[in-house]
Design an enzyme around this catalytic site. Structure first.
Site, PDB file in Angstrom:
ATOM      1  CG  ASP A  13       3.857  -2.995  -2.658  1.00  0.00           C
ATOM      2  OD1 ASP A  13       3.508  -2.011  -1.928  1.00  0.00           O
ATOM      3  OD2 ASP A  13       3.140  -3.706  -3.036  1.00  0.00           O
ATOM      4  N   GLY A  15       8.105   1.666  -4.711  1.00  0.00           N
ATOM      5  CA  GLY A  15       9.259   2.524  -3.903  1.00  0.00           C
ATOM      6  C   GLY A  15       8.798   3.910  -3.731  1.00  0.00           C
ATOM      7  CE  LYS A  16       2.677   4.081  -3.441  1.00  0.00           C
ATOM      8  NZ  LYS A  16       2.920   2.642  -4.230  1.00  0.00           N
ATOM      9  CB  ALA A  39      -0.449   2.919   1.778  1.00  0.00           C
ATOM     10  N   GLY A  40       1.678   0.515   2.355  1.00  0.00           N
ATOM     11  CA  GLY A  40       2.671   0.267   2.997  1.00  0.00           C
ATOM     12  C   GLY A  40       4.065   0.724   2.303  1.00  0.00           C
ATOM     13  CG  HIS A  41       4.074   4.188   1.180  1.00  0.00           C
ATOM     14  ND1 HIS A  41       3.511   5.427   1.049  1.00  0.00           N
ATOM     15  CD2 HIS A  41       3.627   3.315   0.703  1.00  0.00           C
ATOM     16  CE1 HIS A  41       2.592   5.383   0.375  1.00  0.00           C
ATOM     17  NE2 HIS A  41       2.520   4.164   0.009  1.00  0.00           N
ATOM     18  CB  THR A 128      -4.920  -4.482   2.535  1.00  0.00           C
ATOM     19  OG1 THR A 128      -5.825  -3.629   2.801  1.00  0.00           O
ATOM     20  CG2 THR A 128      -4.088  -4.657   1.599  1.00  0.00           C
ATOM     21  CD  GLN A 223      -3.528   2.204  -1.890  1.00  0.00           C
ATOM     22  OE1 GLN A 223      -3.935   3.399  -2.299  1.00  0.00           O
ATOM     23  NE2 GLN A 223      -3.243   1.992  -0.820  1.00  0.00           N
ATOM     24  CB  THR A 299       0.069  -3.506   4.125  1.00  0.00           C
ATOM     25  OG1 THR A 299       0.563  -2.416   3.950  1.00  0.00           O
ATOM     26  CG2 THR A 299      -1.262  -3.423   4.945  1.00  0.00           C
ATOM     27  CB  THR A 300      -1.201  -8.221   3.920  1.00  0.00           C
ATOM     28  OG1 THR A 300      -0.464  -8.472   2.566  1.00  0.00           O
ATOM     29  CG2 THR A 300      -2.332  -7.150   3.851  1.00  0.00           C
ATOM     30  NE  ARG A 302      -2.051  -9.924   0.567  1.00  0.00           N
ATOM     31  CZ  ARG A 302      -3.326  -9.440   0.191  1.00  0.00           C
ATOM     32  NH1 ARG A 302      -3.772 -10.219  -0.540  1.00  0.00           N
ATOM     33  NH2 ARG A 302      -3.498  -8.143   0.111  1.00  0.00           N
ATOM     34  CG  ASP A 303       5.950 -14.949  -0.789  1.00  0.00           C
ATOM     35  OD1 ASP A 303       6.401 -14.217  -0.097  1.00  0.00           O
ATOM     36  OD2 ASP A 303       6.077 -15.993  -0.890  1.00  0.00           O
TER      37      ASP A 303
HETATM   38  P1  GDP Z   1       5.793   1.784  -1.684  1.00  0.00           P
HETATM   39  O1  GDP Z   1       4.467   1.127  -1.284  1.00  0.00           O
HETATM   40  O2  GDP Z   1       5.731   2.305  -3.297  1.00  0.00           O
HETATM   41  O3  GDP Z   1       6.422   2.670  -0.967  1.00  0.00           O
HETATM   42  O4  GDP Z   1       6.975   0.531  -2.027  1.00  0.00           O
HETATM   43  P2  GDP Z   1       7.184  -0.426  -0.767  1.00  0.00           P
HETATM   44  O5  GDP Z   1       8.092   0.151   0.555  1.00  0.00           O
HETATM   45  O6  GDP Z   1       5.993  -1.234  -0.367  1.00  0.00           O
HETATM   46  O7  GDP Z   1       8.240  -1.542  -1.523  1.00  0.00           O
HETATM   47  C1  GDP Z   1       9.276  -1.028  -2.028  1.00  0.00           C
HETATM   48  C2  GDP Z   1      10.630  -1.897  -1.401  1.00  0.00           C
HETATM   49  O8  GDP Z   1      11.736  -1.568  -2.268  1.00  0.00           O
HETATM   50  C3  GDP Z   1      10.835  -1.477  -0.045  1.00  0.00           C
HETATM   51  O9  GDP Z   1      11.451  -2.236   0.706  1.00  0.00           O
HETATM   52  C4  GDP Z   1      11.914  -0.506  -0.234  1.00  0.00           C
HETATM   53  O10 GDP Z   1      12.893  -0.393   0.788  1.00  0.00           O
HETATM   54  C5  GDP Z   1      12.571  -0.845  -1.593  1.00  0.00           C
HETATM   55  N1  GDP Z   1      13.175  -0.209  -2.717  1.00  0.00           N
HETATM   56  C6  GDP Z   1      13.049   1.125  -2.944  1.00  0.00           C
HETATM   57  N2  GDP Z   1      13.689   1.643  -4.044  1.00  0.00           N
HETATM   58  C7  GDP Z   1      14.702   0.509  -4.034  1.00  0.00           C
HETATM   59  C8  GDP Z   1      15.838   0.495  -4.832  1.00  0.00           C
HETATM   60  O11 GDP Z   1      16.099   1.205  -5.997  1.00  0.00           O
HETATM   61  N3  GDP Z   1      16.493  -0.702  -5.223  1.00  0.00           N
HETATM   62  C9  GDP Z   1      16.166  -1.761  -3.843  1.00  0.00           C
HETATM   63  N4  GDP Z   1      17.014  -2.855  -3.841  1.00  0.00           N
HETATM   64  N5  GDP Z   1      15.411  -1.576  -3.060  1.00  0.00           N
HETATM   65  C10 GDP Z   1      14.344  -0.525  -3.230  1.00  0.00           C
HETATM   66  P1  IMO Z   2       1.219   0.779  -1.432  1.00  0.00           P
HETATM   67  O1  IMO Z   2       0.949   2.141  -1.306  1.00  0.00           O
HETATM   68  C1  IMO Z   2       0.124  -2.972  -3.259  1.00  0.00           C
HETATM   69  C2  IMO Z   2      -4.117  -3.965  -3.386  1.00  0.00           C
HETATM   70  C3  IMO Z   2      -4.708  -5.316  -2.591  1.00  0.00           C
HETATM   71  C4  IMO Z   2      -5.704  -5.715  -3.305  1.00  0.00           C
HETATM   72  C5  IMO Z   2      -6.347  -4.458  -3.811  1.00  0.00           C
HETATM   73  C6  IMO Z   2      -7.591  -3.993  -2.906  1.00  0.00           C
HETATM   74  O2  IMO Z   2       2.276   0.197  -0.647  1.00  0.00           O
HETATM   75  O3  IMO Z   2       1.877   0.620  -2.934  1.00  0.00           O
HETATM   76  P2  IMO Z   2      -7.807  -2.674  -0.523  1.00  0.00           P
HETATM   77  O4  IMO Z   2      -7.376  -3.339   0.789  1.00  0.00           O
HETATM   78  O5  IMO Z   2      -7.137  -1.506  -1.197  1.00  0.00           O
HETATM   79  O6  IMO Z   2      -9.289  -2.762  -0.827  1.00  0.00           O
HETATM   80  O7  IMO Z   2      -7.207  -3.783  -1.508  1.00  0.00           O
HETATM   81  O8  IMO Z   2      -5.418  -3.567  -3.665  1.00  0.00           O
HETATM   82  N1  IMO Z   2      -3.223  -3.039  -2.612  1.00  0.00           N
HETATM   83  C7  IMO Z   2      -2.163  -2.684  -2.744  1.00  0.00           C
HETATM   84  N2  IMO Z   2      -0.968  -3.452  -3.409  1.00  0.00           N
HETATM   85  N3  IMO Z   2       0.505  -1.809  -2.526  1.00  0.00           N
HETATM   86  C8  IMO Z   2      -0.460  -1.026  -2.006  1.00  0.00           C
HETATM   87  O9  IMO Z   2      -0.215   0.044  -1.389  1.00  0.00           O
HETATM   88  C9  IMO Z   2      -1.801  -1.669  -1.879  1.00  0.00           C
HETATM   89  N4  IMO Z   2      -2.838  -1.316  -1.602  1.00  0.00           N
HETATM   90  C10 IMO Z   2      -3.898  -1.995  -1.800  1.00  0.00           C
HETATM   91  O10 IMO Z   2      -3.574  -6.185  -2.177  1.00  0.00           O
HETATM   92  O11 IMO Z   2      -5.378  -6.602  -4.468  1.00  0.00           O
HETATM   93 MG    MG Z   3       4.064  -0.797  -0.624  1.00  0.00          MG
END
Ligand code: GDP
Ligand code: IMO
Ligand code: MG
Length: 427
Positions: A13, A15-16, A39-41, A128, A223, A299-300, A302-303
């Protein structure tokens, strides 16, 4: 020069999705190489927000071919619904290619993931629940189902039989659940065959030919480094290799082809699920990071657990991935703190430790040693160049760069594509 890996330098998470999308317009292929719909991007394009779980973030860039590599685990129902969701929003997904060697997350793998977590009770990983671990376990146990198996009913039936033989014993005798019928599982899987057929390809051949033609290929990790099955905080990890080497095995591209490895690094730290987290905050600062950073799982739901930046982890990520660059994200979230603590080392059983300890016991005992850096109060979300940042924000970035061991080549100051300061070009 054409192959780049972009991966998470912390616990996911970072910001990939945003970073991949930013480069998507300039690359020919974006490849997912491991993980699945755990994953949740999040990608924000103008006023549109997309949450991608399985599809590479390059799917939103019209010139780019999205690829799901052999190292990914694929839940066909999720893939098809993600595709139709994007089609309904006018996104053309016809260029997608899917490896015939990718393993399928079967409905019984999802069941096993959920019952295993329940059985672990307070020792659970906090997965997840998407069937990721059990699917990779089947792959390693050589009882997995691959995308190509959907096109040979007899082979598919034999393989599902082999997979369910042991699983049904476990489900009925250990977990007190009903057995899963082979016929029903096969029928459900066959139902996806025609729908997936247009996408299935020899992705290894396609990618290597593209590289020979000097096309630009970007590997998008799911991840993060600390969730890596080998290099992460085992057993609180995912079941694949998000680290840079995973791009080679998960896509069938040799390490000699990779010229750049970009670590996505949040300006603070978050983690979802169970496991050690030295800089975790349980006070109002943690609450504020969660609120301002919108730190809730894509994805889930969760906080996310939140804490200060950890330079020990960043250094570790540089080492195990051979990082050439960092993309620092969410710097804007730190606006408003008078002073910002940064973890520069750990104290473990009374001793100062500069590098990530290999021992799980030591890591569980690690207490952060903080250095206080001066904060800033100016809005930085409109900054377009490094010099637009307030002096203290510049110093924060420079301090992180020095501690982390690779140049920070881009800085995120907001979720949108253009809310980025580019320092060194990635291409
Ligand atoms: P990923 O799983 O690595 O793709 O990251 P996530 O999408 O799960 O979580 C990153 C969150 O931060 C998303 O809601 C993005 O829209 C947000 N985000 C990414 N880069 C930035 C940034 O530079 N500033 C802010 N405020 N939010 C960002
Ligand atoms: P992105 O790509 C953050 C965490 C789960 C759990 C552990 C194992 O959005 O960064 P799994 O379902 O993979 O067997 O769970 O890994 N986890 C993540 N945490 N970002 C993710 O993906 C994750 N994918 C799995 O919360 O702790
Ligand atoms: Mg994510």
């Amino acid at each position: 020069m054409p192959a780049l890996v972009l991966l998470g330098a912390q616990w996911g998470d970072e910001g990939k999705g945003k970073a991949t999308d930013l480069l998507g317009g300039s690359v020919d292929y974006v490849v997912r190489y491991q993980g699945g719909n755990n994953a949740g991007h999040t990608v924000v394009v103008g006023d549109q927000k997309y949450a991608l779980h399985l599809l590479p973030s390059g799917i939103l860039s019209p010139g780019c071919t999205p690829v799901i590599g052999n190292g990914v685990v694929v839940d066909p129902s999720v893939l098809l619904s993600e595709l139709s969701g994007l089609n309904e929003r006018g996104v053309d997904t016809s260029k997608l290619i899917l490896s015939g060697n990718a393993h399928i997350i079967t409905p019984y793998n999802v069941t096993v993931d959920k019952v295993t977590e329940r059985f672990l009770g307070k020792r659970k990983i906090g997965t997840t629940g998407r069937g990721i671990g059990p699917t990779y376990a089947d792959k390693i146990n050589r009882v997995g189902i691959r995308v190509q198996d959907l096109y040979d009913e007899s082979i598919l039936t034999q393989k599902v039989e082999a997979a369910l033989d042991v699983k049904n014993q476990i489900l009925t005798k250990l977990y007190n659940r009903r057995a899963i019928a082979v016929g029903q599982a096969v029928e459900e899987l066959l139902g996806y065959a025609d729908k997936l057929a247009p996408y299935v390809a020899d992705t290894v051949l396609v990618l290597n030919q593209a590289l020979e033609e000097d096309k630009v290929v970007l590997f998008e990790g799911g991840q993060g480094t600390l969730l890596d099955i080998d290099h992460g905080t085992y057993p609180f990890v995912t079941s694949s290799n998000p680290t840079a080497g995973g791009a080679c095995t998960g896509a069938g591209v040799g390490p000699t082809k990779i010229s750049r490895v970009i670590g996505i690094l949040k300006a603070y730290t978050t983690r979802v699920g169970a496991g050690p987290f030295p800089t975790e905050l349980f006070d109002e600062d943690g609450e504020a990071l969660r609120r301002i950073g919108g730190e809730r799982g894509v994805t889930t739901g969760r906080d996310r657990r939140c804490g200060w930046f950890d330079a020990v982890i960043a250094r570790y990520a540089t080492r195990v991935n051979g990082l050439t660059d960092f993309f620092l994200t969410k710097l804007d979230v730190l606006t408003g703190w008078e002073q910002i603590p940064v973890c520069v080392a750990y104290e473990i059983d009374g001793k100062r430790v500069e590098e990530l300890p290999y021992s799980q016991t030591d890591f569980h005992h690690a207490k952060p040693v903080y250095e206080m850096l001066p904060g800033w109060s100016e809005d930085i979300s409109k900054a377009k160049s490094f010099s637009d940042l307030p002096k203290n924000a510049q110093s924060y970035v420079k301090a992180l760069e020095e501690m982390s061991g690779a140049p920070i080549s881009a800085i995120g100051v907001g979720p949108g594509r253009d809310e980025t300061i580019e320092i060194n070009s990635f291409l």
